[in-house]
Design a protein around this motif. Structure first.
Motif, PDB file in Angstrom:
ATOM      1  N   ARG A   3       0.841  -1.191   0.000  1.00 53.05           N
ATOM      2  CA  ARG A   3       0.000   0.000   0.000  1.00 53.05           C
ATOM      3  C   ARG A   3       0.879   1.244   0.000  1.00 53.05           C
ATOM      4  O   ARG A   3       1.972   1.269   0.554  1.00 53.05           O
ATOM      5  N   GLN A   4       0.380   2.285  -0.632  1.00 53.54           N
ATOM      6  CA  GLN A   4       1.150   3.521  -0.756  1.00 53.54           C
ATOM      7  C   GLN A   4       0.946   4.420   0.453  1.00 53.54           C
ATOM      8  O   GLN A   4      -0.161   4.547   0.977  1.00 53.54           O
ATOM      9  N   ASP A   5       2.021   5.032   0.876  1.00 51.14           N
ATOM     10  CA  ASP A   5       2.009   6.007   1.962  1.00 51.14           C
ATOM     11  C   ASP A   5       2.798   7.224   1.456  1.00 51.14           C
ATOM     12  O   ASP A   5       3.141   7.307   0.276  1.00 51.14           O
ATOM     13  N   TRP A   6       3.113   8.159   2.363  1.00 49.85           N
ATOM     14  CA  TRP A   6       3.842   9.361   1.972  1.00 49.85           C
ATOM     15  C   TRP A   6       4.961   9.622   2.969  1.00 49.85           C
ATOM     16  O   TRP A   6       4.860   9.267   4.140  1.00 49.85           O
ATOM     17  N   VAL A   7       6.037  10.244   2.477  1.00 50.06           N
ATOM     18  CA  VAL A   7       7.161  10.606   3.317  1.00 50.06           C
ATOM     19  C   VAL A   7       7.568  12.037   2.984  1.00 50.06           C
ATOM     20  O   VAL A   7       7.491  12.461   1.822  1.00 50.06           O
ATOM     21  N   THR A   8       7.985  12.776   4.001  1.00 51.18           N
ATOM     22  CA  THR A   8       8.446  14.149   3.792  1.00 51.18           C
ATOM     23  C   THR A   8       9.958  14.148   3.600  1.00 51.18           C
ATOM     24  O   THR A   8      10.705  13.660   4.460  1.00 51.18           O
ATOM     25  N   ILE A   9      10.415  14.666   2.473  1.00 52.73           N
ATOM     26  CA  ILE A   9      11.829  14.688   2.116  1.00 52.73           C
ATOM     27  C   ILE A   9      12.470  15.958   2.654  1.00 52.73           C
ATOM     28  O   ILE A   9      11.891  17.056   2.576  1.00 52.73           O
TER      29      ILE A   9
ATOM     30  N   ALA B  59      14.807  19.755  -4.992  1.00 52.78           N
ATOM     31  CA  ALA B  59      15.022  20.578  -6.180  1.00 52.78           C
ATOM     32  C   ALA B  59      14.784  19.785  -7.457  1.00 52.78           C
ATOM     33  O   ALA B  59      14.200  20.289  -8.427  1.00 52.78           O
ATOM     34  N   ALA B  60      15.234  18.523  -7.485  1.00 51.81           N
ATOM     35  CA  ALA B  60      15.074  17.708  -8.689  1.00 51.81           C
ATOM     36  C   ALA B  60      13.624  17.317  -8.918  1.00 51.81           C
ATOM     37  O   ALA B  60      13.143  17.303 -10.061  1.00 51.81           O
ATOM     38  N   SER B  61      12.909  16.999  -7.833  1.00 54.96           N
ATOM     39  CA  SER B  61      11.541  16.494  -7.976  1.00 54.96           C
ATOM     40  C   SER B  61      10.491  17.603  -7.941  1.00 54.96           C
ATOM     41  O   SER B  61       9.362  17.412  -8.402  1.00 54.96           O
ATOM     42  N   GLY B  62      10.851  18.737  -7.350  1.00 51.95           N
ATOM     43  CA  GLY B  62       9.904  19.831  -7.258  1.00 51.95           C
ATOM     44  C   GLY B  62       8.954  19.742  -6.085  1.00 51.95           C
ATOM     45  O   GLY B  62       8.016  20.541  -5.971  1.00 51.95           O
ATOM     46  N   THR B  63       9.171  18.794  -5.181  1.00 55.00           N
ATOM     47  CA  THR B  63       8.283  18.626  -4.032  1.00 55.00           C
ATOM     48  C   THR B  63       9.022  17.934  -2.899  1.00 55.00           C
ATOM     49  O   THR B  63       9.965  17.176  -3.128  1.00 55.00           O
ATOM     50  N   ASP B  64       8.563  18.201  -1.675  1.00 53.59           N
ATOM     51  CA  ASP B  64       9.139  17.499  -0.523  1.00 53.59           C
ATOM     52  C   ASP B  64       8.242  16.356  -0.061  1.00 53.59           C
ATOM     53  O   ASP B  64       8.530  15.693   0.938  1.00 53.59           O
ATOM     54  N   ARG B  65       7.167  16.112  -0.772  1.00 50.42           N
ATOM     55  CA  ARG B  65       6.225  15.050  -0.404  1.00 50.42           C
ATOM     56  C   ARG B  65       6.299  13.935  -1.453  1.00 50.42           C
ATOM     57  O   ARG B  65       5.857  14.117  -2.588  1.00 50.42           O
ATOM     58  N   HIS B  66       6.901  12.816  -1.064  1.00 55.96           N
ATOM     59  CA  HIS B  66       7.118  11.723  -2.006  1.00 55.96           C
ATOM     60  C   HIS B  66       6.338  10.486  -1.574  1.00 55.96           C
ATOM     61  O   HIS B  66       6.228  10.201  -0.371  1.00 55.96           O
ATOM     62  N   PRO B  67       5.847   9.717  -2.541  1.00 55.49           N
ATOM     63  CA  PRO B  67       5.177   8.467  -2.174  1.00 55.49           C
ATOM     64  C   PRO B  67       6.183   7.417  -1.717  1.00 55.49           C
ATOM     65  O   PRO B  67       7.358   7.436  -2.100  1.00 55.49           O
ATOM     66  N   ILE B  68       5.719   6.493  -0.880  1.00 54.70           N
ATOM     67  CA  ILE B  68       6.530   5.375  -0.409  1.00 54.70           C
ATOM     68  C   ILE B  68       5.588   4.201  -0.195  1.00 54.70           C
ATOM     69  O   ILE B  68       4.407   4.406   0.116  1.00 54.70           O
ATOM     70  N   VAL B  69       6.033   2.982  -0.420  1.00 57.89           N
ATOM     71  CA  VAL B  69       5.136   1.838  -0.276  1.00 57.89           C
ATOM     72  C   VAL B  69       5.604   0.929   0.843  1.00 57.89           C
ATOM     73  O   VAL B  69       6.799   0.793   1.100  1.00 57.89           O
ATOM     74  N   ARG B  70       4.622   0.293   1.483  1.00 60.03           N
ATOM     75  CA  ARG B  70       4.888  -0.615   2.593  1.00 60.03           C
ATOM     76  C   ARG B  70       4.178  -1.938   2.328  1.00 60.03           C
ATOM     77  O   ARG B  70       3.059  -1.970   1.809  1.00 60.03           O
ATOM     78  N   HIS B  71       4.847  -3.029   2.712  1.00 62.40           N
ATOM     79  CA  HIS B  71       4.310  -4.360   2.462  1.00 62.40           C
ATOM     80  C   HIS B  71       3.146  -4.657   3.393  1.00 62.40           C
ATOM     81  O   HIS B  71       3.228  -4.431   4.599  1.00 62.40           O
ATOM     82  N   THR B  72       2.049  -5.173   2.823  1.00 57.47           N
ATOM     83  CA  THR B  72       0.911  -5.620   3.634  1.00 57.47           C
ATOM     84  C   THR B  72       0.634  -7.099   3.440  1.00 57.47           C
ATOM     85  O   THR B  72       0.059  -7.747   4.313  1.00 57.47           O
ATOM     86  N   GLY B  73       1.017  -7.647   2.271  1.00 60.51           N
ATOM     87  CA  GLY B  73       0.713  -9.037   1.951  1.00 60.51           C
ATOM     88  C   GLY B  73      -0.709  -9.249   1.467  1.00 60.51           C
ATOM     89  O   GLY B  73      -1.069 -10.361   1.074  1.00 60.51           O
ATOM     90  N   ASP B  74      -1.511  -8.209   1.471  1.00 61.72           N
ATOM     91  CA  ASP B  74      -2.895  -8.311   1.021  1.00 61.72           C
ATOM     92  C   ASP B  74      -2.948  -8.078  -0.481  1.00 61.72           C
ATOM     93  O   ASP B  74      -2.606  -6.994  -0.962  1.00 61.72           O
ATOM     94  N   PRO B  75      -3.364  -9.095  -1.273  1.00 64.00           N
ATOM     95  CA  PRO B  75      -3.382  -8.936  -2.729  1.00 64.00           C
ATOM     96  C   PRO B  75      -4.329  -7.838  -3.194  1.00 64.00           C
ATOM     97  O   PRO B  75      -4.222  -7.370  -4.338  1.00 64.00           O
ATOM     98  N   ALA B  76      -5.231  -7.426  -2.326  1.00 62.62           N
ATOM     99  CA  ALA B  76      -6.130  -6.339  -2.697  1.00 62.62           C
ATOM    100  C   ALA B  76      -5.409  -4.990  -2.703  1.00 62.62           C
ATOM    101  O   ALA B  76      -5.891  -4.032  -3.315  1.00 62.62           O
ATOM    102  N   ASP B  77      -4.272  -4.910  -2.007  1.00 66.50           N
ATOM    103  CA  ASP B  77      -3.469  -3.684  -2.008  1.00 66.50           C
ATOM    104  C   ASP B  77      -2.533  -3.703  -3.208  1.00 66.50           C
ATOM    105  O   ASP B  77      -1.690  -4.604  -3.343  1.00 66.50           O
TER     106      ASP B  77
END
Length: 335
Positions: free
Chosen positions: A258-264, A271-289
């Motif tokens: 599932r996707q979450d967010w992290v503050t860079i 500067a390269a991405s244009g934002t300090d809020r980047h997505p990050i994913v975490r394992h759940t094991g649920d195939p629905a995620d």
């Protein structure tokens, strides 16, 4: 505080931890390139990530002195051909830890200082062992699962090595002669005949030990690998900044995450991405995620650049995507 060296070694350790079990890793390079120090630090970094790790030095698999010096104490050809008992090392270490092996391996067969053979009982490797071995000429006659090449210019390695070995070799002049006529002459032959940097799966520039450079990772020089991006690495401006080109890719999904967010906080990444809020994913094991993204084809130099772009909140792991494609992906460092 994470130092630049910690960061590079951490990225290499993340890479190794994601691979097969057991894993046989060579740390290769010219004499006095910094192989032993890097191998010890890399072993510790792998262990810190929760995987079994052990370090061996090829010093324990030298031939007896009578064989090592039979072509002359200063002979480069003698050092290249006669220093190590590669056949015994393959039989006693690499084969037991390879496919179908019994995982019972020897740690050494000789005490180098006393030139005395050693017949110690074998060690039983854990199933998830990462064995890190440092030595010279390791890609000449041996096959490894991964090879880290420590790339240090000859003039820097010569200065390090002669200062290190002044007492051992009987003085600075004798140490300089040994490096010029034997050790580095043999190393030049090895580079010419084998091309070990191109064949290595990881290349670390080690001219400045405090600030090593991760030059390549993930395969030999001509390899192309899959990298799944669900975030800013899909952005053309980020690709141009870090890879020097825009990449092509195919849409895919990562199931069980599932996707979450992290503050860079890294200014260069913001500067390269244009934002300090980047997505990050975490394992759940649920195939629905599922997390949607793009499979990018990158070179091993570009994978190294991606490793250095991603901040320490991320670790790189090998996953299977919804399409059945295996790809590297950056996951949350902690679940």
């Amino acid at each position: 505080m994470i130092t630049p060296r910690d960061r590079v070694l951490g990225r290499v350790a993340d890479h190794l931890v994601a691979l097969g079990r057991p894993l046989r890793v060579a740390v290769d390079g010219i004499t006095a390139s910094g192989k032993t120090t890097l191998a010890r630090e890399l072993t510790a970094a792998v262990a810190a990530r929760g995987r079994s790790a052990a370090h061996l030095s090829m010093d324990g698999f030298h031939n007896p002195r009578a064989i090592r010096h039979r072509q002359g104490r200063d002979s480069a050809d003698g050092y290249y051909a006669d220093a190590y008992d590669f056949q015994a090392f393959e039989r006693l270490v690499l084969e037991p830890l390879g496919p179908g092996g019994d995982r019972k391996y020897r740690e050494r067969i000789i005490d180098l200082g006393s030139d005395t053979p050693i017949d110690e009982p074998p060690v039983v490797a854990a199933e998830d062992l990462v064995l890190v071995v440092d030595g010279s000429f390791l890609q000449r006659d041996l096959e490894w699962d991964e090879v880290v090449f420590v790339d240090t210019p000859f003039e820097i390695a010569r200065d390090r090595g002669t200062r290190r070995d002044t007492e051992l070799l009987g003085g600075l002049e004798q140490a300089e002669r040994a490096f010029d006529q034997r050790y580095h002459a043999a190393s030049r032959r090895y580079l010419d005949e084998v091309g070990p940097a191109a064949g290595a799966s990881v290349v670390v520039g080690n001219a400045d030990v405090a600030n090593p450079v991760l030059r390549r990772i993930g395969g030999p020089a001509d390899a192309v690998v899959n990298l799944f991006s669900y975030g800013t690495l899909q952005t053309p401006s980020v690709q141009r900044e870090h890879f020097g080109r825009e990449l092509t890719g195919a849409q895919d999904v990562l199931p069980g995450y599932r996707q979450d967010w992290v503050t860079i906080t890294d200014p260069a990444v913001i500067a390269a991405s244009g934002t300090d809020r980047h997505p990050i994913v975490r394992h759940t094991g649920d195939p629905a995620d599922t997390t949607a993204g793009t499979v990018l084809e990158v070179t091993t130099e570009e994978l190294a650049a991606a490793d250095l772009y991603e901040v320490d909140d991320y670790r790189r792991a090998l996953v299977r995507l919804g399409s059945g494609t295996d790809a590297w992906v950056y996951l949350a460092q902690r679940p």
